[in-house]
Scaffold this motif. Structure first.
Motif, short mmCIF file in Angstrom:
data_model
loop_
_atom_site.label_atom_id
_atom_site.label_comp_id
_atom_site.label_asym_id
_atom_site.label_seq_id
_atom_site.Cartn_x
_atom_site.Cartn_y
_atom_site.Cartn_z
N LEU A 11 0.82 -1.21 0.00
CA LEU A 11 0.00 0.00 0.00
C LEU A 11 0.86 1.27 0.00
CD1 LEU A 11 -2.68 -0.97 2.70
CD2 LEU A 11 -2.66 -1.48 0.24
N ASP B 293 -1.60 6.51 0.82
CA ASP B 293 -3.04 6.78 0.74
C ASP B 293 -3.85 5.49 0.88
OD1 ASP B 293 -2.51 9.48 0.26
OD2 ASP B 293 -2.25 9.12 -1.90
N LYS C 115 -3.63 2.92 -1.08
CA LYS C 115 -3.93 2.37 -2.39
C LYS C 115 -2.89 1.31 -2.75
CE LYS C 115 -4.84 4.12 -7.04
NZ LYS C 115 -3.55 3.70 -7.62
N ASP D 143 0.47 -1.28 -7.92
CA ASP D 143 0.27 -2.38 -8.87
C ASP D 143 1.53 -3.18 -9.17
OD1 ASP D 143 -1.45 -3.76 -10.76
OD2 ASP D 143 -0.20 -2.84 -12.31
#
Lengths: 246, 246
Positions: free
Chosen positions: B176, B179, B181, B184
């Motif tokens: 992560l 934030d 997120k 990828d």
């Protein structure tokens, strides 16, 4: 001097009662080892009333290959329970014992031979610890699992670690003849085949006659003795029965 | 295709509470593995609330060498308790899982490298079983014992078994950023070093940043993902974060 010491499962458990440890006997074993030079001992214990009844119930022998994961894990769980108690009693007695489960090391061949790297065991030994192994289930010819007996593992270790001697501490004072007298020395199986007293039991990995036969295949001299002689053996002597090819 | 799957200890245990298994989560892991092709999976699980607190209490880290047999055996006993439950849940779910304790295999060097023969693991895999390993204590430079993390073992296995991929199933959905997120893909540590969110914990074997750094040293592509993506990963996909040198 490197010594491989096999402690019989029947010695430290009550074989007439499933999953029962003979605590008094296990304490005696631990006290004897605590008093010996730890740098030079590899310990192997058998399954006694833990491993054997579970293995027998699931049809796992040292010959029959089993593929049922639940059967395999039932034997592992039973052996681990005994093994953890052995480790606890040894460390409580001041023995620098470290658990080394054989199924992570060994592969078994159709002829019963064990294969596996003993480098990690040698390094544990070099670090001043006593590696403690036990009878276990091991992968057998990439087909399933079968039993690797404590005796078989002890014998493999004696060869692989180039041990000076191997001791088998059993429930009796040595190999007994039919009069119950300890046979002092065995150099050929033929000379004692008829004389060996070999009561049947639930031991899936064979009794005294088989032990003697296998020991005679080794170049390492072996000594079979009882708990009364454990201190004597660890002091460097050969009590009980010495099994050694001439 | 050979897959090495590491299941985070923090995923299957409650890390806020010592010696507590997250049964619901362990059941989910077992169900996912039961639905995958078993011939091709080697499983490694971490220590979570079993191994880490005990190791920390005895001053055992992946760097500090410990020689006290009771400390070593306390970690072994804690890990074995978790490991036995993992094996039981897996076999109950129909997974052909077999326990393979790493301390019988591995030796550790000063630079953190693990050495050991994986031939037995390869044969267990060839027999159609899923070898299950765990974070453990291993002999360290013939001087004592230190921690071999589940991550470290998984990475060694991926190399030694020439695995096609390595998956790390963790408590989060991937690596992560600050934030929250999922990142990828990571090809160089520098590009994410500042961005990685790495909360501190009691994990003696390092957090996410270290995981990523180590994975980038591997030639095997790695995928970091959460429990929601385990089925997807086992089906051959790359959910979460892929860590792979360009």
């Amino acid at each position: 001097m490197t010594t491989v010491l096999k402690i019989g499962g029947s010695l430290i458990t009550d074989k007439s009662d499933s999953h029962t440890i003979d605590e008094r006997m296990l304490d005696r074993v631990a006290a004897a080892i605590a008093g010996a030079d730890p740098d030079a001992i590899v310990l192997v214990h058998g399954g006694g009333s833990f491993g054997h009844p579970v293995a027998a119930a699931h049809g796992i022998t040292d010959r029959d290959i089993v593929c049922d994961p639940r059967a395999i894990n039932a034997v592992v769980a039973a052996m681990t329970t005994l093994h953890e108690t052995v480790l606890e009693v040894l460390t409580d007695a001041g023995v620098p014992a470290v658990s080394v489960p054989p199924r992570a090391i060994y592969r078994k061949r159709t002829d019963g031979t064990l294969e596996g790297s003993t480098e990690t065991i040698a390094e544990i030994l070099a670090a001043g610890f006593i590696p403690v192994l036990h009878g276990d289930v091991v992968v057998h010819d990439a087909a399933g699992f079968s039993v690797a007996s404590g005796d078989g593992i002890a014998l493999h270790l004696a060869g692989a670690l180039e041990a000076d001697r191997i001791g088998l501490c059993t429930g009796v004072a040595g190999v007994l003849d039919r009069d119950g007298k300890v046979i002092d020395r065995i150099e050929r199986f033929g000379e004692v085949a008829d004389a060996i007293d070999d009561p049947e039991g639930t031991d899936v990995t064979g009794g005294m006659a088989r032990k003697v036969q296998t020991l005679l295949e080794m170049s390492t001299p072996a000594t079979i003795f009882g708990i009364e002689q454990l201190d004597t053996f660890l002091a460097g002597n050969r009590p009980g029965t010495t099994v050694s090819r001439a």
